[in-house]
Motif scaffolding. Structure first.
Motif, PDB file in Angstrom:
ATOM      1  N   LYS A  63      90.877  15.024  39.189  1.00 26.07           N
ATOM      2  CA  LYS A  63      90.262  16.356  39.224  1.00 26.07           C
ATOM      3  C   LYS A  63      89.591  16.619  37.889  1.00 26.07           C
ATOM      4  CE  LYS A  63      93.398  18.301  42.586  1.00 26.07           C
ATOM      5  NZ  LYS A  63      94.421  19.298  42.877  1.00 26.07           N
ATOM      6  N   PRO A 108      82.918  21.973  50.397  1.00 25.29           N
ATOM      7  CA  PRO A 108      82.186  21.048  49.527  1.00 25.29           C
ATOM      8  C   PRO A 108      80.717  21.453  49.438  1.00 25.29           C
ATOM      9  CG  PRO A 108      83.563  19.849  51.075  1.00 25.29           C
ATOM     10  CD  PRO A 108      83.591  21.297  51.494  1.00 25.29           C
ATOM     11  N   TRP A 168      81.553  13.255  41.389  1.00 21.77           N
ATOM     12  CA  TRP A 168      82.440  14.392  41.648  1.00 21.77           C
ATOM     13  C   TRP A 168      81.902  15.259  42.767  1.00 21.77           C
ATOM     14  CZ3 TRP A 168      86.948  14.470  39.053  1.00 21.77           C
ATOM     15  CH2 TRP A 168      87.039  13.644  37.930  1.00 21.77           C
ATOM     16  N   GLN A 169      82.808  15.714  43.621  1.00 21.28           N
ATOM     17  CA  GLN A 169      82.457  16.662  44.673  1.00 21.28           C
ATOM     18  C   GLN A 169      82.696  18.072  44.147  1.00 21.28           C
ATOM     19  OE1 GLN A 169      83.788  16.176  48.915  1.00 21.28           O
ATOM     20  NE2 GLN A 169      85.019  17.941  48.325  1.00 21.28           N
ATOM     21  N   THR A 170      81.652  18.884  44.149  1.00 26.14           N
ATOM     22  CA  THR A 170      81.781  20.275  43.720  1.00 26.14           C
ATOM     23  C   THR A 170      82.181  21.126  44.922  1.00 26.14           C
ATOM     24  OG1 THR A 170      79.486  20.906  44.146  1.00 26.14           O
ATOM     25  CG2 THR A 170      79.960  19.913  42.002  1.00 26.14           C
ATOM     26  N   GLN A 212      85.699  25.852  37.705  1.00 22.07           N
ATOM     27  CA  GLN A 212      85.722  25.210  39.011  1.00 22.07           C
ATOM     28  C   GLN A 212      86.484  23.901  38.860  1.00 22.07           C
ATOM     29  OE1 GLN A 212      81.635  24.494  40.176  1.00 22.07           O
ATOM     30  NE2 GLN A 212      81.540  26.426  41.284  1.00 22.07           N
ATOM     31  N   THR A 213      87.157  23.509  39.918  1.00 20.57           N
ATOM     32  CA  THR A 213      87.826  22.221  39.929  1.00 20.57           C
ATOM     33  C   THR A 213      87.076  21.312  40.889  1.00 20.57           C
ATOM     34  OG1 THR A 213      89.957  23.239  39.437  1.00 20.57           O
ATOM     35  CG2 THR A 213      89.998  21.002  40.345  1.00 20.57           C
ATOM     36  N   TRP A 214      86.558  20.218  40.348  1.00 21.06           N
ATOM     37  CA  TRP A 214      85.817  19.240  41.131  1.00 21.06           C
ATOM     38  C   TRP A 214      86.750  18.069  41.457  1.00 21.06           C
ATOM     39  CZ3 TRP A 214      80.571  18.716  38.035  1.00 21.06           C
ATOM     40  CH2 TRP A 214      79.941  19.957  38.007  1.00 21.06           C
TER      41      TRP A 214
END
Length: 154
Positions: free
Chosen positions: A132, A46, A36-38, A148-150
């Motif tokens: 997501k 990113p 996952w990209q935070t 937060q949405t990753w």
């Protein structure tokens, strides 16, 4: 007649294989397991890649596998941490632990914010067909926290 039955059986087998493949793909993306990209709360850029994996009991944990942008410093350390992770490298650090499946999501675990060294209770669930991951860190009750949405990486 036998040719017709043979073609029909092949079509049924093909349709069955396609359906099984689609269901397996959906099952894999409907879980937080993966990379996952935070996203940075302040800049919207990113921030890091976090790999979430499951142990033998199905509990999830997540570790930082790459910093992105300004956070791409392999020797960066968690100087604000107050537990056993104090002054440890953030790259490779486990920041999510003990997440257990509960209904449609995961709960019961903890998440570390390496920026401030604080550990929060955590809950998470997937959205958009598993593309997501909504991660909520909170203290006390879930209402007192932030989400937060990753974004899933392929």
């Amino acid at each position: 007649m036998n040719r017709f039955i043979g073609r029909a059986a092949r079509r049924v087998a093909l349709a069955s294989a396609l359906l099984c493949g689609a269901l397996a793909a959906h099952a894999q993306t409907d879980t937080p397991v993966g990379v996952w990209q935070t996203i940075d709360d302040h800049t919207g850029q990113p921030k890091a890649l976090v790999q979430i994996s499951a142990d033998a009991n199905g509990d999830l944990s997540g570790k930082v596998i790459k910093g992105l942008g300004a956070n791409d410093q392999p020797d960066r350390r968690c100087t604000a941490c107050t537990d056993s992770r104090k002054d440890q490298q953030i790259l490779g650090m486990t920041i999510i632990d003990s997440m257990k499946k509960t209904g449609e999501g995961y709960d019961g675990g903890h998440i570390l914010d390496p920026e401030n060294g604080k550990v929060y209770r955590c809950k998470m669930h997937t959205e958009d067909g598993g593309q997501k991951l909504v991660v909520r860190g909170y203290m006390g009750i879930s209402l007192l926290g932030r989400s937060q949405t990753w974004v899933r990486q392929q």
